[in-house]
Design a protein around this motif. Structure first.
Motif, PDB file in Angstrom:
ATOM      1  N   ARG A 267       0.958  -1.186  -0.235  1.00 14.65           N
ATOM      2  CA  ARG A 267      -0.095  -0.048  -0.055  1.00 14.65           C
ATOM      3  C   ARG A 267       0.921   1.283   0.234  1.00 14.65           C
ATOM      4  NH1 ARG A 267      -4.982   0.969  -1.392  1.00 14.65           N
ATOM      5  NH2 ARG A 267      -5.550  -1.133  -0.308  1.00 14.65           N
ATOM      6  N   ILE A 268       0.606   1.945  -1.188  1.00 17.59           N
ATOM      7  CA  ILE A 268       1.654   3.215  -1.100  1.00 17.59           C
ATOM      8  C   ILE A 268       0.676   4.403  -0.677  1.00 17.59           C
ATOM      9  CG2 ILE A 268       2.821   4.613  -2.784  1.00 17.59           C
ATOM     10  CD1 ILE A 268       2.586   2.280  -4.739  1.00 17.59           C
ATOM     11  N   HIS A 269       1.243   5.239   0.219  1.00 17.95           N
ATOM     12  CA  HIS A 269       0.713   6.621   0.795  1.00 17.95           C
ATOM     13  C   HIS A 269       1.486   7.779   0.397  1.00 17.95           C
ATOM     14  CE1 HIS A 269      -2.218   4.469   3.113  1.00 17.95           C
ATOM     15  NE2 HIS A 269      -1.142   3.655   3.462  1.00 17.95           N
ATOM     16  N   ALA A 270       0.868   8.656   0.115  1.00 18.41           N
ATOM     17  CA  ALA A 270       1.527  10.060  -0.146  1.00 18.41           C
ATOM     18  C   ALA A 270       0.515  11.046   0.408  1.00 18.41           C
ATOM     19  CB  ALA A 270       1.517  10.490  -1.673  1.00 18.41           C
ATOM     20  N   THR A 271       1.142  11.894   1.619  1.00 21.23           N
ATOM     21  CA  THR A 271       0.361  12.513   2.577  1.00 21.23           C
ATOM     22  C   THR A 271       1.148  14.072   2.789  1.00 21.23           C
ATOM     23  OG1 THR A 271      -0.365  10.707   3.854  1.00 21.23           O
ATOM     24  CG2 THR A 271      -0.681  12.818   4.661  1.00 21.23           C
ATOM     25  N   ALA A 272       0.202  15.000   2.134  1.00 27.51           N
ATOM     26  CA  ALA A 272       0.692  16.173   2.478  1.00 27.51           C
ATOM     27  C   ALA A 272       0.096  16.933   3.616  1.00 27.51           C
ATOM     28  CB  ALA A 272       0.225  17.095   1.120  1.00 27.51           C
ATOM     29  N   THR A 273       0.993  17.352   4.409  1.00 26.65           N
ATOM     30  CA  THR A 273       0.327  18.022   5.614  1.00 26.65           C
ATOM     31  C   THR A 273       0.858  19.425   5.477  1.00 26.65           C
ATOM     32  OG1 THR A 273       0.586  16.138   6.931  1.00 26.65           O
ATOM     33  CG2 THR A 273       0.403  18.047   8.144  1.00 26.65           C
ATOM     34  N   TRP A 274       0.001  20.484   5.782  1.00 28.54           N
ATOM     35  CA  TRP A 274       0.204  21.772   5.891  1.00 28.54           C
ATOM     36  C   TRP A 274      -0.211  22.421   7.288  1.00 28.54           C
ATOM     37  CZ3 TRP A 274       2.747  24.907   3.324  1.00 28.54           C
ATOM     38  CH2 TRP A 274       2.624  26.285   3.174  1.00 28.54           C
ATOM     39  N   HIS A 275       0.704  23.140   7.696  1.00 28.36           N
ATOM     40  CA  HIS A 275       0.722  23.854   8.853  1.00 28.36           C
ATOM     41  C   HIS A 275       0.484  25.432   8.443  1.00 28.36           C
ATOM     42  CE1 HIS A 275       1.548  20.746  11.663  1.00 28.36           C
ATOM     43  NE2 HIS A 275       2.588  20.363  10.815  1.00 28.36           N
ATOM     44  N   PRO A 276      -0.927  25.870   8.491  1.00 29.93           N
ATOM     45  CA  PRO A 276      -1.067  27.223   7.834  1.00 29.93           C
ATOM     46  C   PRO A 276      -0.508  28.333   8.826  1.00 29.93           C
ATOM     47  CG  PRO A 276      -3.175  26.280   8.697  1.00 29.93           C
ATOM     48  CD  PRO A 276      -1.743  25.281   8.779  1.00 29.93           C
ATOM     49  N   ALA A 277      -0.104  29.572   8.378  1.00 28.06           N
ATOM     50  CA  ALA A 277       0.100  30.609   8.864  1.00 28.06           C
ATOM     51  C   ALA A 277      -1.125  31.541   8.791  1.00 28.06           C
ATOM     52  CB  ALA A 277       1.465  31.280   8.494  1.00 28.06           C
ATOM     53  N   GLY A 278      -2.016  31.722   9.764  1.00 30.42           N
ATOM     54  CA  GLY A 278      -3.016  32.541   9.653  1.00 30.42           C
ATOM     55  C   GLY A 278      -4.039  32.184   8.526  1.00 30.42           C
ATOM     56  N   THR A 279      -4.776  33.214   8.241  1.00 28.14           N
ATOM     57  CA  THR A 279      -5.825  33.327   6.985  1.00 28.14           C
ATOM     58  C   THR A 279      -5.411  32.966   5.832  1.00 28.14           C
ATOM     59  OG1 THR A 279      -7.071  34.911   8.310  1.00 28.14           O
ATOM     60  CG2 THR A 279      -7.718  34.449   6.087  1.00 28.14           C
ATOM     61  N   TRP A 280      -4.348  33.368   5.159  1.00 31.49           N
ATOM     62  CA  TRP A 280      -3.530  33.293   4.007  1.00 31.49           C
ATOM     63  C   TRP A 280      -3.308  31.867   3.882  1.00 31.49           C
ATOM     64  CZ3 TRP A 280      -5.467  36.319   0.371  1.00 31.49           C
ATOM     65  CH2 TRP A 280      -5.719  37.596   0.772  1.00 31.49           C
ATOM     66  N   GLY A 281      -2.778  31.339   4.886  1.00 33.94           N
ATOM     67  CA  GLY A 281      -2.277  29.910   4.869  1.00 33.94           C
ATOM     68  C   GLY A 281      -3.569  28.989   4.694  1.00 33.94           C
ATOM     69  N   LEU A 282      -4.434  29.253   5.447  1.00 37.04           N
ATOM     70  CA  LEU A 282      -5.656  28.579   5.486  1.00 37.04           C
ATOM     71  C   LEU A 282      -6.492  28.543   4.172  1.00 37.04           C
ATOM     72  CD1 LEU A 282      -7.048  29.198   8.973  1.00 37.04           C
ATOM     73  CD2 LEU A 282      -6.614  26.967   7.966  1.00 37.04           C
ATOM     74  N   LEU A 283      -6.459  29.686   3.480  1.00 40.69           N
ATOM     75  CA  LEU A 283      -7.044  29.949   2.286  1.00 40.69           C
ATOM     76  C   LEU A 283      -5.991  29.121   1.163  1.00 40.69           C
ATOM     77  CD1 LEU A 283      -8.249  33.822   2.144  1.00 40.69           C
ATOM     78  CD2 LEU A 283      -9.662  31.621   2.362  1.00 40.69           C
ATOM     79  N   TYR A 284      -4.798  29.341   1.502  1.00 33.94           N
ATOM     80  CA  TYR A 284      -4.011  28.459   0.402  1.00 33.94           C
ATOM     81  C   TYR A 284      -4.206  26.997   0.237  1.00 33.94           C
ATOM     82  CZ  TYR A 284       0.450  26.653  -1.448  1.00 33.94           C
ATOM     83  OH  TYR A 284       1.482  26.060  -1.985  1.00 33.94           O
TER      84      TYR A 284
END
Length: 501
Positions: free
Chosen positions: A450-467
């Protein structure tokens, strides 16, 4: 956290029975488990999804730690988990389940109490919340109902009620940190001037450890608090000062309700909105605590709110080395306090009949002139955008076209964690409002992988969340296609090797 030999002396050294700590993938459970382990107490760490603990490697760091699977909403999964156990900590909440989580809370507590009794546990321990007079919000009422339900069982229960427990990952603390780090000013209901007595995580863990084995604490409910009774506005001011940012002005809007404020939280904080909303709702009331009795039983120096906040940043800077992504891992946040503690994730996966060894050979060739196996045009466009804003996105580089090592640079990425033959983690190096990682894993699954590719994003505020929200669907398409392409290439590689054998 600090070793406390005076405290551990109260726990009999000849008692090798384990203590069950539930909810160890959460905030309080995870921190309490490691605190107890540091004191030499055998811990049976129980989680619904224990796979989440593989990256922290507790049994490797502490031989007296055992990780087990247990879901309080599945009574069968609890059978045998409490056998030979001295103390069982109930540190679970169901707020992520949505608005109608009250019944889940009650069912889980009842199942836990029954399983503890069946296993012969001496003490059940619960850390709940302060309950002001007239409290009617679901979050506060649910905390009280959990304690009441546990006490319906036959095992004596000790309960501590506390306000905000200040530590890295505390939902209330992280909501405030996200807000003051990324908003030029704050718009808030008048409730921001309500007060509560926050307590440092270290102080709470010491209270819990010592009271758990005190005969006089059996069947008792204790209030716990730090030395400061502070408004939420003052707490945010100190978070800003300790974090090195200018304290934000707060505009108090009389007609702005906590429900209205909760609507905008997903644009400010990465804390799950169901949890953050429940916490905002609880701000309507002042919280007070009478901690006279608990301080008499467990004397200790209580950290001020400023000291507790300083300890948060210090603990983050001194985190251990991880071999894979874990929630709140400082290295996965770019060593940046401004990037949110909680990460947003998108995952693609694919099953292939190829062996894990063949999959590993293919996926470790990613980047450089090998490119990214699927929809390379999208990777190229993103690289050009980064280059246009002054980033290094167009840099194509690999030290070796087929082999990677910890610390390698791959284009704009860096290999920051690795478990050779199984998984590796790349830190995102392009310009964006936040920090992120991309983790690849090759997990044996039946007669294939089973192959997994997982992106994890730690946003920096509103722009990070919108991104993140803008990139979420493209990520799902990209990573599912990427893992499929890796699997197909691994199958071809094995077929070629067999032909040449």
């Amino acid at each position: 956290m600090n070793d406390d030999s005076d405290s551990i002396a109260r726990v009999p050294a000849d008692d090798s029975r384990p203590w069950v700590v539930s909810g160890v993938t959460g905030y309080m459970g995870g921190h309490l488990a490691t605190y107890l382990l540091d004191q030499g107490i055998p811990v049976r760490a129980m989680a619904r999804t224990p796979e989440k603990l593989e990256g922290v490697r507790w049994p490797e760091r502490w031989p007296h730690c055992e990780v087990v699977r247990g879901d309080v909403l599945d009574p069968d999964s609890l059978v045998g988990k409490f056998d030979g156990v001295r103390v069982a900590f109930y540190l679970i909440h169901a707020m992520c389940a949505g608005k109608n989580y009250m019944q889940l809370e009650i069912d889980g507590a009842r199942n836990f109490a029954q399983a503890a009794a069946a296993g012969g546990v001496e003490r059940v321990f619960y850390i709940g919340g302060l309950v002001p007079d007239g409290a009617d919000t679901q979050h506060i009422v649910a905390r009280k109902r959990i304690g009441d339900t546990l006490r319906e069982g036959s095992v004596p229960v000790t309960e501590i009620r506390a306000g905000i427990i200040v530590g890295p990952g505390s939902a209330a603390f992280e909501v405030m940190r996200d807000a003051i780090f990324h908003l030029p000013f704050l718009v808030s209901p008048p409730y921001v001037d309500r007060v509560s007595p926050p307590i440092a995580l270290e102080n709470m863990c010491k209270y819990a450890m010592e009271l758990a084995v005190m005969p006089e604490a059996a069947g008792e409910i204790f209030d716990a608090a730090g030395p400061d009774v502070m408004s939420y506005a003052d707490q945010m001011r100190i978070i800003a000062e300790v974090g090195g940012v200018k304290p934000r002005k707060i505009l108090r809007i009389p007609f702005l309700t906590e429900r209205m404020a909760a609507v905008f939280l997903p644009l400010v904080s990465a804390v799950p909105s169901s949890i953050a909303g429940a916490l905002i709702e609880g701000m309507r009331q002042n919280f007070t605590a009478d901690d006279t009795r608990i301080r008499e039983l467990v004397p200790q120096r209580l950290l001020s709110y400023r000291e507790a906040t300083e300890a948060v940043y210090e603990e983050e800077r001194n985190q251990p080395v991880y071999t894979r992504w874990v929630d709140g891992g400082f290295v996965f946040r770019g060593m940046n306090h401004h990037s949110a503690y909680y990460g947003k994730q998108a995952t693609g996966n694919y099953w292939t009949k190829a062996s894990p060894e063949a999959v590993w050979k293919i996926m470790t060739r990613i980047g450089g002139e090998n490119r990214y196996f699927y929809l390379n045009i999208l990777w190229t466009i993103r690289e050009w955008i980064d280059w246009l804003v002054g980033g290094r996105g167009r840099r194509r580089f690999r030290r070796d076209p087929e082999v990677i090592e910890l610390g390698d640079e791959i284009d704009s990425w860096e290999v920051i964690a690795m478990e050779p033959g199984e998984r590796f983690t790349l830190r995102f190096g392009m310009k964006a409002p936040g920090d992120g990682v991309l983790e690849f894993a090759a997990i044996p699954d039946g007669e294939g992988t089973r192959i997994h590719a997982t992106a994890t994003w730690h946003p920096a505020g509103t722009w990070g969340l919108l991104y993140w929200h803008a990139m979420y669907l493209p990520h799902l398409v990209l990573f599912n296609g990427l893992t499929r392409s890796i699997g197909e290439r691994a199958e071809r590689l094995e077929a070629e090797n067999q032909q040449h054998a």
